[in-house]
Design a protein around this motif. Structure first.
Motif, PDB file in Angstrom:
ATOM      1  N   ARG A  67      -0.622   5.407  -7.431  1.00  0.00           N
ATOM      2  CA  ARG A  67      -1.783   4.360  -7.844  1.00  0.00           C
ATOM      3  C   ARG A  67      -2.985   4.460  -6.908  1.00  0.00           C
ATOM      4  NH1 ARG A  67       1.053  -0.806  -7.763  1.00  0.00           N
ATOM      5  NH2 ARG A  67       2.524   0.337  -8.938  1.00  0.00           N
ATOM      6  N   ARG A  68      -2.958   4.736  -5.784  1.00  0.00           N
ATOM      7  CA  ARG A  68      -3.898   4.828  -4.992  1.00  0.00           C
ATOM      8  C   ARG A  68      -3.782   6.029  -4.115  1.00  0.00           C
ATOM      9  NH1 ARG A  68      -6.374  -0.560  -3.279  1.00  0.00           N
ATOM     10  NH2 ARG A  68      -5.096  -2.235  -4.233  1.00  0.00           N
ATOM     11  N   SER A  69      -4.836   6.651  -3.531  1.00  0.00           N
ATOM     12  CA  SER A  69      -4.836   7.757  -2.802  1.00  0.00           C
ATOM     13  C   SER A  69      -4.439   7.342  -1.187  1.00  0.00           C
ATOM     14  CB  SER A  69      -6.046   8.596  -2.870  1.00  0.00           C
ATOM     15  OG  SER A  69      -7.200   7.925  -2.186  1.00  0.00           O
ATOM     16  N   MET A  97       0.840  -1.195   0.021  1.00  0.00           N
ATOM     17  CA  MET A  97       0.319  -0.017   0.137  1.00  0.00           C
ATOM     18  C   MET A  97       1.023   1.268  -0.116  1.00  0.00           C
ATOM     19  SD  MET A  97      -3.187  -0.641  -0.021  1.00  0.00           S
ATOM     20  CE  MET A  97      -3.486  -2.312  -0.826  1.00  0.00           C
ATOM     21  N   ASP A 151       2.132   1.722  -3.316  1.00  0.00           N
ATOM     22  CA  ASP A 151       0.966   2.219  -4.299  1.00  0.00           C
ATOM     23  C   ASP A 151       0.691   3.993  -4.094  1.00  0.00           C
ATOM     24  OD1 ASP A 151       0.607  -0.323  -5.193  1.00  0.00           O
ATOM     25  OD2 ASP A 151      -1.402  -0.510  -4.345  1.00  0.00           O
ATOM     26  N   ILE A 152       0.822   4.130  -2.763  1.00  0.00           N
ATOM     27  CA  ILE A 152       0.778   5.714  -2.488  1.00  0.00           C
ATOM     28  C   ILE A 152       1.828   6.493  -3.305  1.00  0.00           C
ATOM     29  CG2 ILE A 152       0.594   7.615  -0.958  1.00  0.00           C
ATOM     30  CD1 ILE A 152      -0.654   5.323   1.063  1.00  0.00           C
ATOM     31  N   GLU A 211      -9.049   2.896   3.373  1.00  0.00           N
ATOM     32  CA  GLU A 211     -10.246   1.922   3.529  1.00  0.00           C
ATOM     33  C   GLU A 211      -9.717   0.440   3.425  1.00  0.00           C
ATOM     34  OE1 GLU A 211     -13.764   2.269   2.622  1.00  0.00           O
ATOM     35  OE2 GLU A 211     -13.328   4.160   3.763  1.00  0.00           O
ATOM     36  N   VAL A 212      -8.585   0.036   2.864  1.00  0.00           N
ATOM     37  CA  VAL A 212      -8.144  -1.122   2.522  1.00  0.00           C
ATOM     38  C   VAL A 212      -7.554  -1.696   3.970  1.00  0.00           C
ATOM     39  CG1 VAL A 212      -6.421  -2.765   1.532  1.00  0.00           C
ATOM     40  CG2 VAL A 212      -7.699  -1.135   0.499  1.00  0.00           C
ATOM     41  N   GLU A 226      -7.803   6.012   0.022  1.00  0.00           N
ATOM     42  CA  GLU A 226      -8.399   4.517  -0.584  1.00  0.00           C
ATOM     43  C   GLU A 226      -7.431   3.388   0.220  1.00  0.00           C
ATOM     44  OE1 GLU A 226      -8.959   5.948  -5.261  1.00  0.00           O
ATOM     45  OE2 GLU A 226      -7.173   5.120  -4.610  1.00  0.00           O
ATOM     46  N   VAL A 227      -6.330   4.074   0.497  1.00  0.00           N
ATOM     47  CA  VAL A 227      -5.358   2.839   1.348  1.00  0.00           C
ATOM     48  C   VAL A 227      -5.904   2.579   2.841  1.00  0.00           C
ATOM     49  CG1 VAL A 227      -3.073   2.640   2.454  1.00  0.00           C
ATOM     50  CG2 VAL A 227      -3.324   3.181  -0.097  1.00  0.00           C
TER      51      VAL A 227
END
Lengths: 147, 296
Positions: B283-285, B275, B278-279, B291-292, B288-289
């Motif tokens: 790729r993700r905000s 994650m 990804d940040i 949330e996961v 969003e992370v």
């Protein structure tokens, strides 16, 4: 390095020079281990108490005063007496070649003199960590043969 | 003894085996055992965090505390926390060097010193520290000191594990505004300004009192001591025996403990590293992370 070993580095006896001990402590730390340095002029009992309370797997002894022939075997015997036979003991400092055999017989598994690359000490620690015969209480007289 | 069960190590430690105690603490520290494995309801204890910037004399003051309390027959354990190197993960733990009280034969049985490295994982140390304190209490060490370097979030959280926090300061440590910013000042139940034998100690104490007087509620006491000359030492030790909790500090400690639990939950998640990547790559905000990591 995933493996974190707890190692006590100690200076028994009366010499007041610990540059070597500190270099070794630093090298072992940089290899990822948790190194507990006891400071200067410790008695055998103080050192063994520290090994016990800190639950150390290794004990590194440094001596430059010439008293290693008395102090190192005393510490090894005390470790065995205290039920700490699985602790691995190694030594360094000014140790004449002629004295190595007696120290090995007492349970010191490796002796590192001046000029030893710190990588050798790291290699020894990793090798000995998996050997039952490396403990100070183990019979058989295992001695590290180098990397 | 390696490989012994937590319950049998606990029984041996209670019976007085220091070796069993040391191994049990290692098992707890490494996550192989939990105090829940051998918890006995009704066992109480007291923990005191001693914290402050490097070089103010924490270890020397702690040495006096150990000597005084062990001398009164009280079993006292010290958990000395030192940082792990962020590069290698290793640590050089040197707190024992300045301690002479554990070497005194008639005190040695009542003093236990253990060096703790902060290790790599963020947020894990204060949680483990709480378990180590409880383990010591359960093994008959009713009094536990925690020594931490008072700099950085992780150290604030280590201190927050303890029932009471004592902040050690030294003379000429810059203006008090700097001290005001420190999170620890907000949590401290007592402030000791050490090295009262040196110039600037009383001035620094006055500055600290000034800064603290702006605090709502009752500010902690600020006392001058000298570990070297022992000036003010007896009075300070007497204060520590029955240190009242500073109003509001339990809330601040609770906040640190909660923040630590949240951080541990996040950093302990299986997908934490991916994650982060990804940040970093966009790729993700962060939302969003969250949330996961939070749901998962």
């Amino acid at each position: 390095m995933d493996r974190v070993l707890r190692i006590v580095v100690a200076k028994p006896g009366l010499d007041g020079h610990d540059r070597g001990a500190k270099v070794v402590a630093r090298a072992l730390r940089d290899a990822g281990h948790e190194v507990i340095y006891t400071g200067l002029r410790r008695t055998p009992k103080q050192i063994v108490d520290a090994v016990r309370d800190e639950d150390a797997r290794f004990l590194g002894l440094s001596s430059l005063s010439g008293a290693h022939g008395h102090l190192f075997p005393t510490i090894c015997a005390l470790l065995r007496e205290e039920g700490l036979g699985d602790v691995v003991v190694f030594g360094g400092g000014i140790i004449p070649d002629d004295d190595h055999a007696d120290l090995h017989a007492a349970g010191v598994r490796a002796i590192f003199g001046p000029g030893t690359p710190t990588g050798d000490i790291n290699a020894f620690v990793l090798d000995a960590a998996d050997r039952e015969e490396a403990g100070v209480g183990a019979a058989g007289g295992w001695v590290w043969q180098g990397a | 003894m390696r490989g012994a069960t937590p319950a049998s190590l606990h029984a041996e430690a209670v019976a007085g085996s220091r070796r069993a105690l040391a191994r049990l603490l290692s098992d707890v520290e490494d996550g192989r055992a939990s105090p829940m494995d051998f918890d006995t309801p009704g066992v109480a204890g007291r923990s005191l965090a001693i914290t402050g910037p490097p070089g103010v004399g924490k270890s020397c003051l702690i040495d006096h505390m150990l000597r005084a309390w062990a001398g009164e027959g009280r079993r006292t354990a010290l958990l000395a926390v030192d940082p792990s190197s962020s590069l290698s993960g290793g640590a050089l733990l040197g707190d024992r060097i300045r301690l002479t009280s554990p070497d005194e034969p008639d005190l040695a049985d009542r003093i236990y010193v253990r060096s703790i490295a902060t290790r790599r994982a963020t947020g894990s140390v204060p949680t483990v520290l709480g378990d180590l304190v409880r383990t010591l209490h359960l093994c008959g060490w009713e009094q536990v000191l925690i020594e931490t370097v008072g700099a950085g979030q992780s150290e604030v959280r280590c201190a927050a594990v303890a029932d009471r926090i004592v902040l050690i300061e030294g003379p000429a440590r810059g203006d008090a505004v700097q001290a005001e910013k420190a999170g620890l000042l907000e949590l401290a139940d007592l402030v000791l300004v050490n090295k009262s034998d040196l110039d600037g100690a009383s001035r620094h104490a006055a500055e600290l009192r000034d800064a603290l007087s702006l605090d709502a509620g009752r500010p902690p006491e600020v006392r001058l001591v000298s570990a070297k000359t022992k000036e003010g030492l007896e009075e300070a030790l007497a204060l520590l025996n029955d240190l009242p909790e500073r109003p509001g500090s339990s809330r601040a400690r609770a906040r640190e403990r909660l923040a630590n639990a949240v951080e541990r939950h996040l950093t302990g998640h299986d997908d934490y590293e991916s994650m982060l990547a990804d940040i970093a790559s966009g790729r993700r905000s962060v939302e969003e992370v969250m949330e996961v990591l939070w749901r998962g």
